[in-house]
Structures are given as structure tokens and as C-alpha cells.
Design a protein around this motif. Structure first.
Motif, short mmCIF file in Angstrom:
data_model
loop_
_atom_site.label_atom_id
_atom_site.label_comp_id
_atom_site.label_asym_id
_atom_site.label_seq_id
_atom_site.Cartn_x
_atom_site.Cartn_y
_atom_site.Cartn_z
N ILE A 128 0.85 -1.20 0.00
CA ILE A 128 0.00 0.00 0.00
C ILE A 128 0.88 1.25 0.00
O ILE A 128 1.79 1.39 0.81
CB ILE A 128 -0.93 0.01 1.24
CG1 ILE A 128 -1.87 -1.22 1.24
CG2 ILE A 128 -1.73 1.30 1.31
CD1 ILE A 128 -2.87 -1.29 0.10
N ASN A 129 0.59 2.13 -0.94
CA ASN A 129 1.25 3.44 -1.01
C ASN A 129 0.19 4.46 -1.43
O ASN A 129 -1.00 4.12 -1.47
CB ASN A 129 2.46 3.40 -1.97
CG ASN A 129 2.06 2.94 -3.37
OD1 ASN A 129 0.98 3.28 -3.86
ND2 ASN A 129 2.94 2.20 -4.02
N ALA A 130 0.61 5.67 -1.76
CA ALA A 130 -0.38 6.71 -2.07
C ALA A 130 -1.24 6.34 -3.28
O ALA A 130 -2.42 6.70 -3.34
CB ALA A 130 0.33 8.05 -2.30
N GLN A 131 -0.66 5.61 -4.22
CA GLN A 131 -1.44 5.24 -5.42
C GLN A 131 -2.35 4.03 -5.13
O GLN A 131 -3.56 4.07 -5.33
CB GLN A 131 -0.51 4.90 -6.60
CG GLN A 131 0.17 6.09 -7.24
CD GLN A 131 1.32 6.64 -6.38
OE1 GLN A 131 2.11 5.88 -5.81
NE2 GLN A 131 1.40 7.95 -6.27
N THR A 132 -1.73 2.94 -4.66
CA THR A 132 -2.51 1.71 -4.46
C THR A 132 -3.50 1.87 -3.30
O THR A 132 -4.58 1.28 -3.32
CB THR A 132 -1.57 0.52 -4.19
OG1 THR A 132 -0.76 0.82 -3.05
CG2 THR A 132 -0.67 0.26 -5.38
N GLY A 133 -3.14 2.68 -2.31
CA GLY A 133 -4.05 2.93 -1.20
C GLY A 133 -5.33 3.59 -1.69
O GLY A 133 -6.43 3.24 -1.26
N LYS A 134 -5.17 4.52 -2.59
CA LYS A 134 -6.35 5.21 -3.12
C LYS A 134 -7.24 4.23 -3.89
O LYS A 134 -8.47 4.24 -3.74
CB LYS A 134 -5.90 6.36 -4.03
CG LYS A 134 -7.04 7.26 -4.44
CD LYS A 134 -6.53 8.55 -5.05
CE LYS A 134 -7.68 9.51 -5.19
NZ LYS A 134 -7.25 10.83 -5.61
N LEU A 135 -6.61 3.37 -4.67
CA LEU A 135 -7.39 2.37 -5.42
C LEU A 135 -8.14 1.44 -4.46
O LEU A 135 -9.30 1.10 -4.69
CB LEU A 135 -6.45 1.51 -6.31
CG LEU A 135 -5.76 2.21 -7.47
CD1 LEU A 135 -4.79 1.25 -8.17
CD2 LEU A 135 -6.78 2.75 -8.47
N ALA A 136 -7.46 1.06 -3.38
CA ALA A 136 -8.08 0.15 -2.41
C ALA A 136 -9.27 0.82 -1.73
O ALA A 136 -10.31 0.20 -1.52
CB ALA A 136 -7.05 -0.30 -1.37
N VAL A 137 -9.11 2.10 -1.39
CA VAL A 137 -10.22 2.82 -0.75
C VAL A 137 -11.38 2.98 -1.73
O VAL A 137 -12.55 2.78 -1.37
CB VAL A 137 -9.73 4.19 -0.21
CG1 VAL A 137 -10.91 5.05 0.23
CG2 VAL A 137 -8.76 3.99 0.95
N GLN A 138 -11.06 3.28 -2.98
CA GLN A 138 -12.13 3.39 -3.98
C GLN A 138 -12.87 2.07 -4.15
O GLN A 138 -14.06 2.03 -4.42
CB GLN A 138 -11.56 3.85 -5.33
CG GLN A 138 -11.22 5.34 -5.33
CD GLN A 138 -10.35 5.77 -6.51
OE1 GLN A 138 -9.79 4.93 -7.22
NE2 GLN A 138 -10.25 7.07 -6.72
N ALA A 139 -12.14 0.96 -3.94
CA ALA A 139 -12.77 -0.36 -4.05
C ALA A 139 -13.56 -0.72 -2.79
O ALA A 139 -14.34 -1.67 -2.80
CB ALA A 139 -11.71 -1.42 -4.33
N GLY A 140 -13.33 0.02 -1.69
CA GLY A 140 -14.13 -0.22 -0.50
C GLY A 140 -13.37 -0.46 0.79
O GLY A 140 -13.97 -0.72 1.83
N ALA A 141 -12.05 -0.34 0.77
CA ALA A 141 -11.28 -0.54 2.00
C ALA A 141 -11.53 0.62 2.97
O ALA A 141 -11.67 1.77 2.55
CB ALA A 141 -9.79 -0.63 1.68
N SER A 142 -11.55 0.29 4.28
CA SER A 142 -11.73 1.35 5.28
C SER A 142 -10.49 1.55 6.14
O SER A 142 -10.39 2.53 6.87
CB SER A 142 -12.93 1.03 6.17
OG SER A 142 -12.77 -0.22 6.81
N VAL A 143 -9.54 0.60 6.07
CA VAL A 143 -8.29 0.72 6.84
C VAL A 143 -7.12 0.36 5.93
O VAL A 143 -7.15 -0.67 5.24
CB VAL A 143 -8.27 -0.25 8.06
CG1 VAL A 143 -7.04 0.00 8.92
CG2 VAL A 143 -9.55 -0.14 8.90
N LEU A 144 -6.09 1.21 5.94
CA LEU A 144 -4.89 0.95 5.14
C LEU A 144 -3.74 0.60 6.07
O LEU A 144 -3.31 1.44 6.88
CB LEU A 144 -4.53 2.20 4.33
CG LEU A 144 -5.57 2.70 3.31
CD1 LEU A 144 -5.15 4.06 2.74
CD2 LEU A 144 -5.79 1.68 2.20
N ALA A 145 -3.23 -0.63 5.97
CA ALA A 145 -2.03 -1.02 6.71
C ALA A 145 -0.86 -0.86 5.74
O ALA A 145 -0.94 -1.27 4.59
CB ALA A 145 -2.12 -2.47 7.18
#
Ligand code: DX5
Ligand code: ZN
Length: 215
Positions: A177-194
Motif C-alpha cells: 500500500i502506497n499513495a497510489q494503491t491505497g487510493k485504489l483500495a479505498v475506492q474499491a471499499g477498503a476502510s483501513v490501510l495497513a
């Protein structure tokens, strides 16, 4: 708002107390603690003693990710050491339902994690009994691996299920997870980024976390 959970796997273990305080000062929501046993994953990290040592250094919830076989042997030790959330791997235990109950009876949040190769359907029987679903976006074992984009669909499936059934389950992603992939994960529905490398390696952890929280 998105929660951010820096993984101390990327911290300096020689000064772990200060590293944990740094994470808290940087505005993190949880401290992610990666426990590896050299059997479930090909790496060894820390045990309950280290959790006990870092506990007095932060008020943040300790999000303990158990990448170990037979987690039933260690859940109680981690609970007593001061973990707040205890996550076991679905692939690592035969009696998942029983273990989730045990974690809850110890007064802790209960989580299940799934590897990239495990489909979302496998956690369906447990979704009503967990506080956290931890979706691995790399094969667990090491920090610094690239995010597996093929896991985004699983995050979407999990988000759809949680919303449709009005479940109170955090969806955490972990690995690359970084600034790019974290954003994609949140857009997909993630609520917590480790995240380990991207946060501990950032020039300014506080600034990085504040950006991620607004994804
Ligand atoms: C991987 C661990 C992760 C790891 C992530 O097996 O579960 O929590 O620390 O590290 P990065 O963010 O560097 O991929
Ligand atoms: Zn982890």
C-alpha cells in the motif's frame, strides 16, 4: 474517514518504543503488528513479549496480525500482552469459529485475514462474527512487495457484502500500500490501510497519513 495503520515491520526494532510514539504523533489510527512464525510464512518476526513492551508507549489500538500456524496456541498470550484487535488467517486454522469466540471472550476485536489466493466466499460463514476482514494484497511474509491489483475485485466483493448486510466490519488491506494503491483500495471499499515501507520510508509520515485519510 479512512483509518491508517502503520506496520511496525518496517520500523527500527532497536528503538521500537520511540517508533510507536512516532506513529502516534504522525496521526495514525492503529498500530499494525505483524507476527510471523517461519511456518505459515517464510519469515520470523516478534512474539507477545514485544507487544507487551510496546503497549505502554501508545494509546492507539494495537492491530495484531497473526501469520502463524495454530493461532489458538497464542491468542490468549497476545490478548494479555495488550493487543486490541487480533486477526488470524483463515488458511491457518481448522477451528476459526471457535477462535473468533475466544478472541471476543477475551474482550478483543476479532479479525480474519485471507491471502491473495483465497476467494472472498471462504469468509462468508464468518462475516457476522468478525470486527475486521484483513485482505492481503501481497503474499504475506515480507514488507516491500508490490501490490497485487488482482485483489481489488475481492475488496469490492467484501464492501458490497458488508454494506448489503449492514455489517459493522472494517475492511483492511495490507501489502504494497502506497499513495497510489491505497487510493485504489479505498475506492474499491477498503476502510483501513495497513502499510510499512510507504509510511516508514516517507519523508514526512504525518503529511503522508493526512493525505491517505482523505482518500
Ligand atoms: C506482510 C505484512 C504487512 C507488511 C506490509 O506480510 O503483513 O503488514 O508489513 O509491508 P509493506 O507495506 O511494506 O508492503
Ligand atoms: Zn500485516
Amino acid at each position: 474517514m479512512v483509518k491508517v495503520a502503520p506496520s511496525i515491520l518496517s520500523a527500527d526494532f532497536a528503538t521500537l518504543g520511540e517508533e510507536v510514539r512516532r506513529v502516534e504523533r504522525a496521526g495514525a489510527d492503529w498500530v499494525h503488528v505483524d507476527v510471523m512464525d517461519g511456518q505459515f510464512v517464510p519469515n520470523i518476526t516478534i512474539g507477545p513479549g514485544v507487544v507487551r513492551s510496546i503497549r505502554p508507549h501508545t494509546k492507539l489500538p494495537l492491530d495484531v496480525h497473526l501469520m502463524i500456524v495454530r493461532p489458538e496456541n497464542f491468542v490468549e498470550a497476545f490478548a494479555r500482552a495488550g493487543a486490541d484487535l487480533i486477526t488470524i488467517h483463515l488458511e491457518a486454522s481448522k477451528n476459526v469459529a471457535e477462535l473468533l469466540l475466544q478472541i471476543k471472550s477475551l474482550g478483543k476485536g476479532a479479525g480474519i485475514s485471507i491471502n491473495p489466493g483465497t476467494p472472498f466466499e471462504k469468509v462468508l460463514p464468518f462475516m457476522e462474527h468478525i470486527d475486521l476482514l484483513l485482505i492481503m494484497t501481497v503474499n504475506p511474509g515480507f514488507g516491500g512487495q508490490p501490490f497485487m491489483h488482482e485483489c481489488l475485485d475481492k475488496i469490492r466483493q467484501a464492501r458490497e457484502h458488508v454494506d448489503r448486510h449492514h455489517l459493522c466490519v472494517e475492511i483492511e488491506v495490507d501489502g504494497g500500500i502506497n499513495a497510489q494503491t491505497g487510493k485504489l483500495a479505498v475506492q474499491a471499499g477498503a476502510s483501513v490501510l495497513a502499510a510499512g515501507n510507504a509510511l516508514f520510508g516517507a519523508p514526512d509520515m504525518r503529511k503522508e497519513i493526512s493525505i491517505w485519510k482523505r482518500f
